[in-house]
Design an enzyme around this catalytic site. Structure first.
Site, PDB file in Angstrom:
ATOM      1  N   SER A 162       4.998  -2.452   3.982  1.00  9.56           N
ATOM      2  CA  SER A 162       3.550  -2.864   4.315  1.00  9.56           C
ATOM      3  C   SER A 162       3.078  -2.984   2.997  1.00  9.56           C
ATOM      4  CB  SER A 162       3.098  -1.974   5.141  1.00  9.56           C
ATOM      5  OG  SER A 162       2.711  -0.543   4.311  1.00  9.56           O
ATOM      6  N   LYS A 163       3.305  -2.340   1.871  1.00 13.24           N
ATOM      7  CA  LYS A 163       2.606  -2.420   0.661  1.00 13.24           C
ATOM      8  C   LYS A 163       3.030  -3.652  -0.031  1.00 13.24           C
ATOM      9  CE  LYS A 163      -0.306   0.731   1.459  1.00 13.24           C
ATOM     10  NZ  LYS A 163      -1.848   0.340   1.635  1.00 13.24           N
ATOM     11  N   THR A 199      -6.245  12.771  -2.023  1.00 14.78           N
ATOM     12  CA  THR A 199      -6.862  12.521  -0.771  1.00 14.78           C
ATOM     13  C   THR A 199      -6.151  13.063   0.172  1.00 14.78           C
ATOM     14  OG1 THR A 199      -5.609  10.396  -0.305  1.00 14.78           O
ATOM     15  CG2 THR A 199      -7.511  10.348  -1.759  1.00 14.78           C
ATOM     16  N   SER A 232      -0.170   0.093  -3.277  1.00 10.48           N
ATOM     17  CA  SER A 232       0.307   1.239  -3.744  1.00 10.48           C
ATOM     18  C   SER A 232       1.211   0.806  -4.734  1.00 10.48           C
ATOM     19  CB  SER A 232       0.879   1.757  -2.562  1.00 10.48           C
ATOM     20  OG  SER A 232       1.910   3.016  -2.970  1.00 10.48           O
ATOM     21  N   TYR A 290       6.284   1.931   5.166  1.00  9.47           N
ATOM     22  CA  TYR A 290       4.998   1.888   4.275  1.00  9.47           C
ATOM     23  C   TYR A 290       5.289   1.009   3.022  1.00  9.47           C
ATOM     24  CZ  TYR A 290       1.491   3.865   1.261  1.00  9.47           C
ATOM     25  OH  TYR A 290       0.229   3.931   0.468  1.00  9.47           O
TER      26      TYR A 290
END
Ligand SMILES: NC(=O)c1ccc[n+]([C@@H]2O[C@H](COP(=O)([O-])OP(=O)(O)OC[C@H]3O[C@@H](n4cnc5c(N)ncnc54)[C@H](O)[C@@H]3O)[C@@H](O)[C@H]2O)c1
Length: 255
Positions: free
Chosen positions: A153-154, A185, A137, A150
């Protein structure tokens, strides 16, 4: 004409970017697809759509943080002499504060630890010419409010990508990452819906406002990401490894 990629494993295949990757690989002539996702209903619908004629479409419905799917994956890989492409597109984007340990650990488990497991399960079938692709990301390079899990993690996915690229370069196996942003999405809409709820607005209003922050004034489509995913896994990218490709309509540069 360039040789088609014959076999691919795509995680997070049931929706969004993963589903677009399935479509792209099939359209380009790929005939052996292993699709992993926990969304059993969407995977089944996909299997009905694609398992036809000369396409072998193996759907494995599983929570990828567990190990219950390992034996099914081993059976799916067994007939292959080589897995040519491995696209890791599953993921969650739950928000958190730093003291929310459960959320932090869960996001790391889904987005990072399960990638290690999948790659390790596939290692014996990856060989010269194979490519691994992480769907990281823009938050693999930047920070964001209420997103420590997040973002961590990215960023970690990029670390895994670079380390693995160095380990496997001598075997002719390439490892890269795509860093998408603003891809229309279910995952993006879920996040924007939360923002809409917070300010008492509608999803449509928030989406229109967010679009103005994208220099190209358009949301990225899953198919845009799938096009680049296919390229990075193909022999056209045979000397590209350990790289991160940002696909964000210019957002991370300015407005
Ligand atoms: N949409 C965006 O704007 C955007 C931006 C940056 C990065 N990404 C990344 O791209 C990837 C794909 O995102 P998307 O937008 O297509 O999301 P999506 O929600 O549409 O699809 C993600 C898929 O992952 C699956 N999944 C989630 N957790 C799982 C688990 N534990 N086990 C098995 N399957 C699981 C979901 O069922 C879903 O089908 C993610 O890694 C996401 O972080 C997306």
């Amino acid at each position: 004409m360039e040789k088609a990629i014959n076999s691919v494993l795509i995680s997070g295949a049931a929706n969004g970017i993963g589903a677009a990757c399935v479509e792209k690989f099939i359209e380009q002539g790929c005939r052996y697809i292993i699709a992993l996702d926990r969304d059993e209903a969407s995977l089944k619908a996909m299997q009905l759509r694609y398992a036809d004629g000369d396409i072998i479409f193996i759907a494995i419905a599983a929570d990828l943080t567990g190990q219950a799917y390992f034996s099914k994956l081993a059976s799916a890989l067994e007939p292959l002499t080589q897995l040519e492409a491995l696209v890791l597109s599953h993921g969650v984007a739950d928000e958190n504060e730093i003291n929310e340990r459960d959320t932090f650990m869960r996001v790391m488990d889904v987005n990072v630890n399960s990638c290690q497991s999948i790659i390790a399960q596939c290692e014996a079938k990856l060989d010269k010419g194979s490519a691994v692709l992480f769907m990281s990301s823009i938050l693999g390079k930047m920070g964001n409010h209420r997103n420590t899990a997040y973002c961590s993690s990215k960023h970690a996915q990029l670390g895994m990508m670079k380390g693995l690229a160095m380990d496997w370069a001598r075997h002719g196996i390439r490892v890269n990452a795509i860093l998408p942003c603003y891809v229309d999405t279910p995952l993006l809409r879920k996040e924007l819906q939360k923002q809409a709820d917070m300010v008492g607005s509608t999803l449509d209003q928030v989406m229109r406002k967010a679009k103005k922050r994208i220099p190209m004034r358009s949301y990225v489509q899953s198919s845009d990401v799938a096009d680049s995913a296919y390229f990075l896994c193909s022999q056209q990218a045979r000397m590209i490894t350990a790289q991160s490709l940002i696909i964000d309509g210019g957002s991370s540069c300015g407005g």
